[in-house]
Design a protein around this motif. Structure first.
Motif, mmCIF file in Angstrom:
data_model
loop_
_atom_site.group_PDB
_atom_site.id
_atom_site.type_symbol
_atom_site.label_atom_id
_atom_site.label_comp_id
_atom_site.label_asym_id
_atom_site.label_seq_id
_atom_site.Cartn_x
_atom_site.Cartn_y
_atom_site.Cartn_z
ATOM 1 N N VAL A 160 0.838 -1.206 0.000
ATOM 2 C CA VAL A 160 0.000 0.000 0.000
ATOM 3 C C VAL A 160 0.873 1.256 0.000
ATOM 4 O O VAL A 160 0.612 2.215 -0.730
ATOM 5 C CB VAL A 160 -0.948 0.002 1.214
ATOM 6 N N GLY A 161 1.908 1.256 0.825
ATOM 7 C CA GLY A 161 2.771 2.424 0.922
ATOM 8 C C GLY A 161 3.584 2.689 -0.327
ATOM 9 O O GLY A 161 4.091 3.803 -0.512
ATOM 10 N N SER A 162 3.732 1.686 -1.178
ATOM 11 C CA SER A 162 4.526 1.833 -2.402
ATOM 12 C C SER A 162 3.691 2.274 -3.602
ATOM 13 O O SER A 162 4.235 2.486 -4.686
ATOM 14 C CB SER A 162 5.212 0.497 -2.736
ATOM 15 N N LEU A 163 2.384 2.412 -3.427
ATOM 16 C CA LEU A 163 1.502 2.740 -4.549
ATOM 17 C C LEU A 163 1.597 4.206 -4.950
ATOM 18 O O LEU A 163 1.799 5.089 -4.119
ATOM 19 C CB LEU A 163 0.043 2.432 -4.177
ATOM 20 N N SER A 164 1.412 4.449 -6.238
ATOM 21 C CA SER A 164 1.266 5.816 -6.727
ATOM 22 C C SER A 164 -0.125 6.317 -6.335
ATOM 23 O O SER A 164 -0.981 5.543 -5.898
ATOM 24 C CB SER A 164 1.397 5.844 -8.252
ATOM 25 N N LYS A 165 -0.366 7.621 -6.495
ATOM 26 C CA LYS A 165 -1.673 8.179 -6.153
ATOM 27 C C LYS A 165 -2.786 7.528 -6.973
ATOM 28 O O LYS A 165 -3.847 7.218 -6.454
ATOM 29 C CB LYS A 165 -1.670 9.701 -6.374
ATOM 30 N N ARG A 166 -2.529 7.320 -8.262
ATOM 31 C CA ARG A 166 -3.557 6.709 -9.116
ATOM 32 C C ARG A 166 -3.830 5.265 -8.693
ATOM 33 O O ARG A 166 -4.990 4.845 -8.593
ATOM 34 C CB ARG A 166 -3.145 6.760 -10.589
ATOM 35 N N SER A 167 -2.784 4.513 -8.418
ATOM 36 C CA SER A 167 -2.983 3.122 -8.014
ATOM 37 C C SER A 167 -3.699 3.030 -6.672
ATOM 38 O O SER A 167 -4.496 2.117 -6.451
ATOM 39 C CB SER A 167 -1.634 2.392 -7.946
ATOM 40 N N ALA A 168 -3.437 3.988 -5.789
ATOM 41 C CA ALA A 168 -4.146 4.017 -4.508
ATOM 42 C C ALA A 168 -5.634 4.273 -4.734
ATOM 43 O O ALA A 168 -6.486 3.673 -4.076
ATOM 44 C CB ALA A 168 -3.550 5.078 -3.593
ATOM 45 N N ARG A 169 -5.957 5.159 -5.685
ATOM 46 C CA ARG A 169 -7.369 5.402 -6.005
ATOM 47 C C ARG A 169 -8.012 4.153 -6.594
ATOM 48 O O ARG A 169 -9.159 3.813 -6.275
ATOM 49 C CB ARG A 169 -7.505 6.566 -6.990
ATOM 50 N N LEU A 170 -7.276 3.453 -7.464
ATOM 51 C CA LEU A 170 -7.801 2.213 -8.037
ATOM 52 C C LEU A 170 -8.045 1.175 -6.946
ATOM 53 O O LEU A 170 -9.058 0.462 -6.973
ATOM 54 C CB LEU A 170 -6.821 1.666 -9.077
ATOM 55 N N LEU A 171 -7.146 1.102 -5.983
ATOM 56 C CA LEU A 171 -7.321 0.155 -4.877
ATOM 57 C C LEU A 171 -8.573 0.489 -4.082
ATOM 58 O O LEU A 171 -9.357 -0.413 -3.738
ATOM 59 C CB LEU A 171 -6.094 0.170 -3.973
ATOM 60 N N ARG A 172 -8.785 1.766 -3.787
ATOM 61 C CA ARG A 172 -9.999 2.151 -3.065
ATOM 62 C C ARG A 172 -11.241 1.730 -3.839
ATOM 63 O O ARG A 172 -12.212 1.221 -3.275
ATOM 64 C CB ARG A 172 -10.020 3.671 -2.834
ATOM 65 N N GLY A 173 -11.202 1.932 -5.156
ATOM 66 C CA GLY A 173 -12.340 1.532 -5.972
ATOM 67 C C GLY A 173 -12.577 0.032 -5.948
ATOM 68 O O GLY A 173 -13.717 -0.435 -5.855
ATOM 69 N N LEU A 174 -11.507 -0.737 -6.033
ATOM 70 C CA LEU A 174 -11.640 -2.191 -5.990
ATOM 71 C C LEU A 174 -12.243 -2.652 -4.662
ATOM 72 O O LEU A 174 -13.076 -3.560 -4.622
ATOM 73 C CB LEU A 174 -10.270 -2.854 -6.194
ATOM 74 N N LEU A 175 -11.826 -2.009 -3.576
ATOM 75 C CA LEU A 175 -12.370 -2.370 -2.267
ATOM 76 C C LEU A 175 -13.848 -2.009 -2.144
ATOM 77 O O LEU A 175 -14.573 -2.610 -1.355
ATOM 78 C CB LEU A 175 -11.575 -1.679 -1.153
ATOM 79 N N GLU A 176 -14.276 -1.025 -2.947
ATOM 80 C CA GLU A 176 -15.687 -0.648 -2.954
ATOM 81 C C GLU A 176 -16.502 -1.505 -3.915
ATOM 82 O O GLU A 176 -17.715 -1.321 -4.038
ATOM 83 C CB GLU A 176 -15.837 0.827 -3.337
ATOM 84 N N GLY A 177 -15.841 -2.429 -4.604
ATOM 85 C CA GLY A 177 -16.549 -3.319 -5.502
ATOM 86 C C GLY A 177 -16.681 -2.816 -6.932
ATOM 87 O O GLY A 177 -17.441 -3.394 -7.727
ATOM 88 N N MET A 178 -15.961 -1.760 -7.294
ATOM 89 C CA MET A 178 -16.017 -1.253 -8.668
ATOM 90 C C MET A 178 -15.313 -2.213 -9.616
ATOM 91 O O MET A 178 -14.333 -2.867 -9.246
ATOM 92 C CB MET A 178 -15.351 0.125 -8.746
#
Length: 217
Positions: A160-178
């Motif tokens: 998580v700490g190694s992610l770029s800002k965009r990848s962090a946003r994608l991760l949040r979306g995946l956790l929300e079921g997008m």
């Protein structure tokens, strides 16, 4: 066979380098919004709330709920600010209801955990590790679950700490079921670009790790 009732799980969160923020009032509002969002998504015994200084805290009925709350809150606050988390399992009590003064082995264990996380962060190789789990003295752990959770958290935090800002946003979306197609539309990139990031940055691994950890009793 008599099954022992599991103790509750305490979470203590802390903002990293928050005094360097140019607008602490705005930062406080952002933190409160993130905590409210996590509270709406994760069931608790005592919901997340801001306490003294730059800390926030909560109590959860299960370890999995505390771990889910920590990850969701960390992601919700990025890139505005970074956070660290101490999670402790043990009995809790309230000394002063009006002033919210808490006490008990669970709180002591969580405090120990967050102090150790802060100390670890001073070592460059561990700078991305922001979450630790500790048992209160006397809490049973016959299968070594605490060590396994600690190992999983260190790996998850590093990713998580190694992610770029965009990848962090994608991760949040995946956790929300997008879906990846929905994420691509939201980011203005192609679905194949999302797929490449999911593979290269280990986003699917983080999601799977999260799913497994959140199921812990």
């Amino acid at each position: 066979m008599v099954h022992r009732q599991l103790a509750p799980v305490v979470l203590i969160g802390d903002l990293v380098a928050s005094r360097e923020s140019p607008d602490r009032r705005r930062l406080h509002r952002v933190v409160e919004a993130a905590l409210a969002d996590t509270n709406a998504r994760v069931s608790s015994v005592e919901p997340l709330e801001v306490t003294v200084g730059d800390e926030f805290q909560a109590v959860y009925p299960h370890l999995g709920a505390a771990l889910e709350a920590a990850l969701r809150t960390r992601l919700a606050l990025q890139p505005e600010t970074e956070t660290r988390y101490g999670i402790g399992r043990g009995a809790t009590t309230t000394l002063d209801e009006a002033r919210g003064i808490k006490d008990g082995p669970g709180w002591w264990a969580a405090r120990r955990a967050i102090v150790e996380v802060e100390e670890q962060a001073e070592r460059g190789a561990m700078q991305h590790v922001h979450t630790a789990y500790r048992l209160a003295e006397g809490e049973p752990d016959p299968d070594g679950t605490a060590l396994a959770v600690e190992a999983a958290l260190q790996c998850q935090d590093h990713l998580v700490g190694s992610l770029s800002k965009r990848s962090a946003r994608l991760l949040r979306g995946l956790l929300e079921g997008m879906t990846q197609r929905e994420l691509a539309a939201a980011e203005g990139i192609s679905p194949s670009a999302v797929s490449q990031r999911v593979r290269a940055d280990g986003l699917a691994v983080i999601v799977r790790c999260h799913e497994l950890l959140r199921s812990l009793p």
